[in-house]
Design an enzyme around this catalytic site. Structure first.
Site, PDB file in Angstrom:
ATOM      1  CE1 TYR A 142      -3.112  -2.886   0.022  1.00 12.61           C
ATOM      2  CE2 TYR A 142      -3.837  -2.243   2.201  1.00 12.61           C
ATOM      3  CZ  TYR A 142      -3.951  -3.065   1.097  1.00 12.61           C
ATOM      4  OH  TYR A 142      -4.910  -4.045   1.068  1.00 12.61           O
ATOM      5  CE  LYS A 193       1.731 -17.191  -1.978  1.00 16.06           C
ATOM      6  NZ  LYS A 193       1.290 -18.596  -2.257  1.00 16.06           N
ATOM      7  CG  ASP A 226      -1.543 -19.743  -0.547  1.00 14.29           C
ATOM      8  OD1 ASP A 226      -0.718 -19.811   0.386  1.00 14.29           O
ATOM      9  OD2 ASP A 226      -1.349 -20.283  -1.656  1.00 14.29           O
ATOM     10  CG  ASP A 250      -7.112  -4.749   3.577  1.00 15.30           C
ATOM     11  OD1 ASP A 250      -8.163  -4.858   4.244  1.00 15.30           O
ATOM     12  OD2 ASP A 250      -6.974  -3.909   2.677  1.00 15.30           O
ATOM     13  CG  ASP A 254     -12.048  -7.167   5.298  1.00 13.30           C
ATOM     14  OD1 ASP A 254     -11.801  -6.639   6.398  1.00 13.30           O
ATOM     15  OD2 ASP A 254     -12.293  -6.515   4.272  1.00 13.30           O
TER      16      ASP A 254
END
Length: 370
Positions: A142, A193, A226, A250, A254
């Site tokens: 970001y 990752k 993942d 993020d 959620d």
């Protein structure tokens, strides 16, 4: 008498409606506890663009830097979809996070017993769920540069978002993760990752090094981001603290929120480093739901995430842990009594709006405090 200076930034959409229930809480606690709350409201987001042409003025930024804590609502909505990217409503929030160096974002995912049936998963998977996702908030994708869309010689466009992390950024978020875990179930999962991203490789190496040097008493497991997403749906109660970078944090937070039944249920805290002299942290508290413009002004928004965000401010900025615990209990008891806003409505429950839910929680809190 202790005094706490709070800056309230209701923002856009349902922000002002749910922030009004924080005002109710502040007024109640000011009468019931031996503390003084000095509050001030200001504009941030789309409402600030409308009045000042920018999502965050220098004056409001100065007030934010001077406050003991910022209580934030929500920003954005279709009204501002066509403003320049640099002055979009969300840019105000991002600047607050960056200017105050609020690098540690705490996002709890708690399934209240009364809402186990509201989750999209089976009751036995989520009942009693208590996860804390710790998201690095001021680095990564970001904020990395270059961030651009350019036109190539052949007429096609190319977009670039750069993911950047330094050793220092990873070390400090890892320390927060281990400190938080010691006060919980003493287990940390680091989600990265490392199989395809160099930042993931560094993240893995640094978290491992901090653990070996400073936190051998805490259980540490590494998990691919993942795979973590999959396991949150398969067996969420295996997790305690999950620490991850800005982008993965993020998304995973959620996802975890929906395990609890609704995005309208969950708060968050964004904390900076302790001040070397006072030990106090800059802090911003906000619900993780958005501005929900489709229901703004209808009086039906769920205020629990906003009220619980204020509860986190009581805990981390005001040193009012007892009151924070009682507020959490008041929310759980109110839900157990059958109060439901539209987003968490269930059969045979009492449908209420924003104001009625807020009043019910404060009434229950008053009963608990006595």
């Amino acid at each position: 008498m202790a005094t706490h200076n709070l800056l309230l930034l209701p923002g856009d959409g349902i922000g002002p409606e749910v922030m009004a229930e924080v005002d109710r809480l502040v007024a109640f606690l000011a009468k019931k506890s031996k503390v003084e709350f000095k509050t001030e409201q200001a504009l941030c987001g789309g409402c600030s663009i409308d009045k000042h042409g920018t999502p965050l003025t220098e004056e409001v930024l100065a007030k934010a830097k001077a406050a003991d804590a910022i209580i934030f609502g929500s920003v954005g909505g279709p009204k501002w979809d066509k403003v320049a990217y640099e002055i979009r409503p969300e840019a105000g929030l991002l600047r607050l996070r960056k200017e105050l160096d609020l690098f540690a974002n705490l996002r709890p995912a708690i399934c209240y017993p009364a809402l186990a049936e509201a989750s999209s998963l089976k009751r036995e998977l989520v009942e009693g769920l208590d996860i804390l996702i710790l998201r690095e908030l001021t680095g990564g994708t970001y904020f990395g540069e270059p961030k651009e869309i350019v036109t190539l010689e052949n007429g096609q466009k190319r977009a670039v978002d750069t993911t950047v992390y330094t050793t220092h950024e990873i070390e400090r978020i890892a320390r927060v993760a281990f400190d938080l875990a010691r006060k919980r179930k003493n287990k940390v999962h680091s989600a990265e990752k490392r199989n395809v991203m160099k930042t993931g490789v560094l993240w893995n190496q640094v978290v491992t090094a901090v653990h070996a040097a400073e936190a051998k008493d805490v259980e540490l497991q590494h998990i691919l981001a993942d795979a973590c997403s999959m396991q949150l749906v398969r067996n969420p109660k295996q997790f305690d603290v999950i620490v991850c970078d800005n982008l993965f944090g993020d998304m995973l937070s959620d996802q975890a929120a929906m395990l609890a039944g609704s995005l309208g249920m969950l708060p968050s805290a964004s904390l900076g480093a302790p001040d070397p002299k006072t030990g106090l942290r800059k802090a911003l508290y906000e619900p993780i739901h958005g501005s929900a413009p489709d229901i703004a002004g209808k009086g039906i928004a769920n205020p629990i995430a906003q009220m619980a965000s204020f509860g986190m401010a009581l805990r981390y900025s005001c040193n009012m842990v007892k009151e924070a615990d009682l507020l959490d209990k008041a929310i759980a008891n109110t839900l157990a009594q059958g109060y439901r806003t539209a987003d968490i409505m269930q059969p045979n429950m009492r449908s209420v709006g924003t104001t009625e839910m807020g009043k019910a929680i404060v009434t229950e809190l008053e009963r608990l405090i006595g």
